[in-house]
Design a protein around this motif. Sequence first.
Motif, mmCIF file in Angstrom:
data_model
loop_
_atom_site.group_PDB
_atom_site.id
_atom_site.type_symbol
_atom_site.label_atom_id
_atom_site.label_comp_id
_atom_site.label_asym_id
_atom_site.label_seq_id
_atom_site.Cartn_x
_atom_site.Cartn_y
_atom_site.Cartn_z
ATOM 1 N N THR A 285 -7.553 25.832 8.525
ATOM 2 C CA THR A 285 -7.823 25.253 7.218
ATOM 3 C C THR A 285 -9.174 25.765 6.750
ATOM 4 O OG1 THR A 285 -6.597 23.269 7.837
ATOM 5 C CG2 THR A 285 -8.041 23.101 5.920
ATOM 6 N N ILE B 35 -3.383 27.266 13.389
ATOM 7 C CA ILE B 35 -3.310 26.697 12.050
ATOM 8 C C ILE B 35 -4.745 26.507 11.588
ATOM 9 C CG2 ILE B 35 -2.476 24.776 10.652
ATOM 10 C CD1 ILE B 35 -0.431 24.343 13.043
ATOM 11 N N GLN C 250 -4.437 26.428 3.791
ATOM 12 C CA GLN C 250 -4.045 26.402 5.195
ATOM 13 C C GLN C 250 -3.285 27.686 5.507
ATOM 14 O OE1 GLN C 250 -1.125 23.492 6.891
ATOM 15 N NE2 GLN C 250 -2.970 22.742 7.898
ATOM 16 N N ILE D 28 -1.356 29.970 8.707
ATOM 17 C CA ILE D 28 -0.810 29.968 10.054
ATOM 18 C C ILE D 28 -0.775 31.410 10.543
ATOM 19 C CG2 ILE D 28 1.196 29.492 11.503
ATOM 20 C CD1 ILE D 28 1.887 27.229 9.540
ATOM 21 N N GLU E 78 0.729 29.549 17.686
ATOM 22 C CA GLU E 78 0.218 29.565 16.319
ATOM 23 C C GLU E 78 -1.175 28.958 16.241
ATOM 24 O OE1 GLU E 78 4.345 29.172 13.770
ATOM 25 O OE2 GLU E 78 3.180 27.363 14.166
#
Length: 66
Positions: free
Chosen positions: A45, A43, A3, A5, A41
């Motif tokens: 994955t 995020i 992950q 950010i 942000e």
Amino acid sequence: MAQTIVKVEGMSCNGCRGKVEKALQGIPGVTDVSVDLGTKEAIITGFASHAEYVKVIEDLGFTVID
């Protein structure tokens, strides 16, 4: 799954959020993307490189803040 950010400057509306999410989801290896306008942000994955994320975001006209 990894992950990451990424701070994105210049997003101000849900249209911006949608563009960034859609573009990042198009990167091979990315399995999920969530963009928060409040924190600016993204995020992400998946298993793509930070450089790929930056290129896609900046190609949309936004700025990545390190």
